[in-house]
Scaffold this motif. Structure first.
Motif, PDB file in Angstrom:
ATOM      1  N   ALA A 197       0.821  -1.199   0.000  1.00  0.00           N
ATOM      2  CA  ALA A 197       0.000   0.000   0.000  1.00  0.00           C
ATOM      3  C   ALA A 197       0.862   1.258   0.000  1.00  0.00           C
ATOM      4  N   LEU A 198       2.084   1.148   0.511  1.00  0.00           N
ATOM      5  CA  LEU A 198       2.986   2.300   0.506  1.00  0.00           C
ATOM      6  C   LEU A 198       3.761   2.408  -0.804  1.00  0.00           C
ATOM      7  N   GLY A 199       3.480   1.505  -1.727  1.00  0.00           N
ATOM      8  CA  GLY A 199       4.110   1.586  -3.037  1.00  0.00           C
ATOM      9  C   GLY A 199       5.431   0.855  -3.156  1.00  0.00           C
ATOM     10  N   MET A 200       5.746   0.008  -2.179  1.00  0.00           N
ATOM     11  CA  MET A 200       6.998  -0.750  -2.278  1.00  0.00           C
ATOM     12  C   MET A 200       6.816  -1.927  -3.234  1.00  0.00           C
ATOM     13  N   GLY A 201       7.854  -2.186  -4.018  1.00  0.00           N
ATOM     14  CA  GLY A 201       7.829  -3.348  -4.900  1.00  0.00           C
ATOM     15  C   GLY A 201       8.217  -4.596  -4.133  1.00  0.00           C
TER      16      GLY A 201
ATOM     17  N   SER B  83       2.661  -0.307  -8.415  1.00  0.00           N
ATOM     18  CA  SER B  83       3.233   0.312  -7.222  1.00  0.00           C
ATOM     19  C   SER B  83       3.154   1.832  -7.310  1.00  0.00           C
ATOM     20  N   ARG B  84       3.434   2.352  -8.515  1.00  0.00           N
ATOM     21  CA  ARG B  84       3.411   3.814  -8.655  1.00  0.00           C
ATOM     22  C   ARG B  84       1.995   4.347  -8.442  1.00  0.00           C
ATOM     23  N   GLN B  85       0.998   3.621  -8.962  1.00  0.00           N
ATOM     24  CA  GLN B  85      -0.376   4.071  -8.736  1.00  0.00           C
ATOM     25  C   GLN B  85      -0.713   4.083  -7.243  1.00  0.00           C
ATOM     26  N   ARG B  86      -0.155   3.093  -6.528  1.00  0.00           N
ATOM     27  CA  ARG B  86      -0.496   3.004  -5.108  1.00  0.00           C
ATOM     28  C   ARG B  86       0.087   4.132  -4.285  1.00  0.00           C
ATOM     29  N   THR B  87       1.201   4.713  -4.765  1.00  0.00           N
ATOM     30  CA  THR B  87       1.859   5.729  -3.934  1.00  0.00           C
ATOM     31  C   THR B  87       0.977   6.964  -3.745  1.00  0.00           C
ATOM     32  N   ASP B  88      -0.019   7.162  -4.614  1.00  0.00           N
ATOM     33  CA  ASP B  88      -0.894   8.322  -4.457  1.00  0.00           C
ATOM     34  C   ASP B  88      -2.096   8.014  -3.573  1.00  0.00           C
ATOM     35  N   ILE B  89      -2.178   6.766  -3.099  1.00  0.00           N
ATOM     36  CA  ILE B  89      -3.315   6.348  -2.290  1.00  0.00           C
ATOM     37  C   ILE B  89      -2.795   5.888  -0.937  1.00  0.00           C
ATOM     38  N   GLY B  90      -3.228   6.552   0.121  1.00  0.00           N
ATOM     39  CA  GLY B  90      -2.816   6.128   1.456  1.00  0.00           C
ATOM     40  C   GLY B  90      -3.819   5.140   2.010  1.00  0.00           C
ATOM     41  N   MET B  91      -3.301   4.126   2.753  1.00  0.00           N
ATOM     42  CA  MET B  91      -4.255   3.176   3.324  1.00  0.00           C
ATOM     43  C   MET B  91      -3.956   2.956   4.795  1.00  0.00           C
ATOM     44  N   VAL B  92      -5.013   2.930   5.595  1.00  0.00           N
ATOM     45  CA  VAL B  92      -4.890   2.683   7.030  1.00  0.00           C
ATOM     46  C   VAL B  92      -5.680   1.418   7.347  1.00  0.00           C
ATOM     47  N   PHE B  93      -5.005   0.486   8.044  1.00  0.00           N
ATOM     48  CA  PHE B  93      -5.597  -0.832   8.259  1.00  0.00           C
ATOM     49  C   PHE B  93      -6.211  -0.947   9.650  1.00  0.00           C
ATOM     50  N   GLN B  94      -7.080  -1.939   9.773  1.00  0.00           N
ATOM     51  CA  GLN B  94      -7.729  -2.183  11.057  1.00  0.00           C
ATOM     52  C   GLN B  94      -6.703  -2.471  12.152  1.00  0.00           C
ATOM     53  N   ALA B 162       2.608  10.682   4.806  1.00  0.00           N
ATOM     54  CA  ALA B 162       3.952  11.082   4.417  1.00  0.00           C
ATOM     55  C   ALA B 162       4.172  10.956   2.917  1.00  0.00           C
ATOM     56  N   MET B 163       3.378  10.131   2.253  1.00  0.00           N
ATOM     57  CA  MET B 163       3.517   9.993   0.803  1.00  0.00           C
ATOM     58  C   MET B 163       2.713  11.053   0.061  1.00  0.00           C
ATOM     59  N   LYS B 164       2.147  12.007   0.791  1.00  0.00           N
ATOM     60  CA  LYS B 164       1.320  13.072   0.203  1.00  0.00           C
ATOM     61  C   LYS B 164       0.262  12.496  -0.728  1.00  0.00           C
ATOM     62  N   PRO B 165      -0.601  11.623  -0.205  1.00  0.00           N
ATOM     63  CA  PRO B 165      -1.571  10.962  -1.077  1.00  0.00           C
ATOM     64  C   PRO B 165      -2.692  11.901  -1.508  1.00  0.00           C
ATOM     65  N   GLN B 166      -3.312  11.569  -2.649  1.00  0.00           N
ATOM     66  CA  GLN B 166      -4.473  12.310  -3.130  1.00  0.00           C
ATOM     67  C   GLN B 166      -5.737  11.784  -2.459  1.00  0.00           C
ATOM     68  N   LEU B 167      -5.623  10.558  -1.953  1.00  0.00           N
ATOM     69  CA  LEU B 167      -6.811   9.838  -1.504  1.00  0.00           C
ATOM     70  C   LEU B 167      -6.410   8.980  -0.318  1.00  0.00           C
ATOM     71  N   MET B 168      -7.268   8.944   0.705  1.00  0.00           N
ATOM     72  CA  MET B 168      -6.967   8.098   1.865  1.00  0.00           C
ATOM     73  C   MET B 168      -8.063   7.058   2.041  1.00  0.00           C
ATOM     74  N   LEU B 169      -7.630   5.812   2.249  1.00  0.00           N
ATOM     75  CA  LEU B 169      -8.574   4.719   2.497  1.00  0.00           C
ATOM     76  C   LEU B 169      -8.418   4.276   3.949  1.00  0.00           C
ATOM     77  N   PHE B 170      -9.518   4.105   4.623  1.00  0.00           N
ATOM     78  CA  PHE B 170      -9.485   3.635   6.014  1.00  0.00           C
ATOM     79  C   PHE B 170     -10.352   2.393   6.131  1.00  0.00           C
ATOM     80  N   ASP B 171      -9.782   1.294   6.610  1.00  0.00           N
ATOM     81  CA  ASP B 171     -10.579   0.072   6.799  1.00  0.00           C
ATOM     82  C   ASP B 171     -10.783  -0.168   8.288  1.00  0.00           C
ATOM     83  N   GLU B 172     -11.927   0.217   8.780  1.00  0.00           N
ATOM     84  CA  GLU B 172     -12.263   0.081  10.201  1.00  0.00           C
ATOM     85  C   GLU B 172     -11.088   0.477  11.093  1.00  0.00           C
ATOM     86  N   PRO B 173     -10.658   1.727  10.981  1.00  0.00           N
ATOM     87  CA  PRO B 173      -9.431   2.137  11.682  1.00  0.00           C
ATOM     88  C   PRO B 173      -9.548   2.110  13.197  1.00  0.00           C
TER      89      PRO B 173
END
Ligand SMILES: Nc1ncnc2c1ncn2[C@@H]1O[C@H](COP(=O)(O)OP(=O)(O)OP(=O)(O)O)[C@@H](O)[C@H]1O
Ligand SMILES: [Mg+2]
Lengths: 324, 250
Positions: A197-201, B83-94, B162-173
């Motif tokens: 999710a942090l973009g690591m390969g 991976s590059r697409q993911r860097t613009d999306i932040g994710m927070v896990f349960q 910290a990755m300056k995402p455009q979008l944040m996803l939260f899964d039951e944080p």
């Protein structure tokens, strides 16, 4: 409480005692002292007999300790251990990654390798490598099933020394593969998802997230393997490589001082293994960081802290402190 | 910002997402609620490709997720592009999924430094700022196991930011947290929403959804049963299933 009329009513009760303020009397452990005594007496007897019995020939142990053939043998043992462990680590990591790969061909290939090299006795493997020229008199580099670029006489390439390295290293890789696989699998899947999710390969995740955590599981058995390898290198005497033990054997074959020379070799093995253990302790501590709620202390800090605690409590008047 | 169009997802024969279509505008906060097993996590994970979809399409920031279009065909992306697409999306896990062998500060710094190859000093400064912002200025050098659940989750949010995402996803944080720690995490998320971050939040905190969400979507059995402003979906649900669910959690 109320039944006791005679006392307590008029005499004022003393304030309750607090641990750390009032003098404390430790529990006595006579049985521990007896056990300690028995162990000490037995140890003293052993040391005494080893020193006084002239048959041990400690003078010879000292004489040969730094002898040139022994030093050469020591060098061979150490280099073999380092090279073969390195081969084992690198190839073992590759095999472990293959075992965990989604590609079924890679998975089975790695499984087959481990199955074969763990299954065949190491001694046989060493002899096979040494006698490779009987199977393949010439070795060549080239395109598979196509033209050859260079070719060698097997006997020139596979010397006793390379046979020893191949035999020990390739065998070690099979064991390391299993250890490393267990380590990699011990890391929680959530860690992989967080890294993705942090973009690591895949490689980045492996290097920064998975391996450092897997190390905690990988290191202790790897320490064992290194020690086993150190002693296992003595098997190479079958292909006439003069390691520490074989060099020792060559000497006592001439002067018949078997026991003193073997004692000398064992002392060398013990010295190296002690050094390895110290290294292992610090490596393990490094990779344990963050693994518990306590901040980790070095052995030295730990001893100092315990000593300080002892001083504190004895200053408070602890009596009958016992070995714990 | 995010758009789902007829998205389908199967686990074996089990159809977990059944033709889901919706849009999230930039700066919008979408809260997804619904019973366990309804496919909320799966939907969220499809957005940053932790799960692949079997039909339809997902677009994030105008680009299709996981595929490139070429002369009438969809070509699978290389893992590096994913991976590059993911860097613009932040994710927070349960369960936070912080890296246990790194301090809070290292957790926040690792991805900008190692993935984006940004300068260490700059990243460190930004990371310290982020940690202070989530109220952890004095915990930067603690390892995750030395932090409470609420603190860990706030580090995880800082790590994603910290990755300056455009979008944040939260899964039951907040569902792995003790009740008294839920508030501190929700406060951080409220601030984030107020600053205009686009957010998709799967949550059981109906109060949070009512207060912060622009849109609430109720999912059940792999479909979005109804969606709309919280006043409508939570305050005056139109469907019986939504009413049943809300009567259980409220
Ligand atoms: N990796 C998987 N393999 C097979 N089935 C899965 C997998 N992950 C989820 N499922 C199934 O997909 C369905 C939806 O799961 P999902 O985790 O999206 O539900 P959820 O709405 O997030 O539930 P919860 O509120 O309990 O987290 C469930 O029936 C679940 O059993
Ligand atoms: Mg879920």
């Amino acid at each position: 409480m109320s039944t006791d009329v005679s006392s307590g009513a008029e005499t004022k009760a003393p304030p309750p005692l607090h641990l750390g303020e009032a003098p404390t009397v430790g529990l006595k452990h006579p049985s521990r002292w007896i056990a300690v005594l028995v162990v000490f007496v037995l140890a003293a007897m052993a040391v005494h007999s080893a020193i006084t019995n002239p048959n041990f020939r400690w003078d010879l142990v000292g004489d040969y300790f730094w002898a040139a053939p022994i030093m050469d043998g020591l060098r061979v043992t150490l280099t073999l251990t380092v090279i073969c462990m390195a081969i084992g680590l690198v190839l073992g990591t590759a095999l472990a990654l293959m075992r965990l790969s989604p590609n079924p061909v890679l998975r089975s290939a790695a499984f087959g390798y481990v199955w074969l090299l763990r299954g065949v006795p190491l001694l046989v493997q060493l002899i096979v490598w040494y006698n490779l020229s009987a199977l393949y008199p010439r070795l060549s580099l080239g395109i598979p099933f196509g033209p050859e670029f260079v070719s060698f006489e097997s006997n020139h390439v596979i010397t006793a020394y390379t046979a020893a390295i191949l035999g020990l290293g390739l065998n070690q890789a099979a064991y390391m593969a299993e250890i490393i696989r267990a380590g990699l699998q011990s890391v929680d899947e959530g860690q992989l998802e967080a890294a993705s999710a942090l973009g690591m390969g895949r490689l980045r995740t492996m290097m920064t997230v998975v391996l450092p955590q897997a190390m905690r599981v990988i290191l202790p058995p790897t320490g064992n393997e290194t020690i086993t390898m150190l002693k296992q290198t003595s098997l190479v005497s079958v292909v006439a490589v003069a390691d520490l033990l074989y060099s020792t054997q060559l000497i006592y074959a001439k002067n018949f001082q078997t026991i003193p020379l073997l004692i000398m070799a064992c002392i060398w093995y013990l010295i190296i293994i002690s050094l390895l253990s110290v290294g292992q302790y610090y490596l393990e501590r490094h990779f344990k960081r963050g693994s518990s709620r306590q901040q980790h202390k070095s052995l030295w800090q730990h001893l100092r802290r315990t000593a300080a605690l002892r001083r504190d409590t004895s200053a408070l008047g602890t009596e009958g402190s016992t070995p714990r | 910002m995010v758009s789902f169009s007829k998205v389908r997802k199967y686990f074996g024969d089990n159809e977990v997402l059944k033709s889901i279509t919706f849009d999230v505008a930039p700066r919008e906060v979408l809260c997804i609620i619904g019973p366990s097993g309804s496919g909320k996590s799966t939907l969220l994970r499809c957005i940053n490709q932790l799960e692949r979809i079997d039909g339809g399409r997902i677009d994030v920031d105008g680009a299709m997720v996981g595929y490139t279009e070429h002369s009438g065909r969809l070509h699978e992306m290389h893992p590096r592009q994913i991976s590059r697409q993911r860097t613009d999306i932040g994710m927070v896990f349960q369960n936070f999924n912080l890296f246990p062998h790194m301090t809070a500060l290292q957790n926040v710094c690792v991805s900008p430094v190692k993935v984006r190859r940004e300068r260490k000093a700059e990243v460190r400064e930004r990371a310290e700022q982020l940690l202070r912002r989530v109220g952890l200025g004095d915990r930067m050098n603690h390892y995750p196991r030395q932090l409470s659940g609420g603190q860990q989750q706030r580090v995880a949010i800082a790590r994603a930011l910290a990755m300056k995402p455009q979008l944040m996803l939260f899964d039951e944080p907040t569902s792995a947290l003790d009740p008294e720690l839920v508030g501190e995490v929700l406060d951080v998320m409220k601030d984030l929403a107020a600053e205009g971050m686009t957010m998709v939040v799967v949550t059981h905190e109906i109060g949070f959804a009512r207060e912060v969400a622009d849109t609430v979507a109720f999912m059940d059995g792999g479909v979005v049963v109804e969606s709309g402003p919280p006043a409508q979906v939570i305050g005056d649900p139109q469907h019986q299933r939504t009413r049943d669910f809300l009567s259980k959690v409220l």
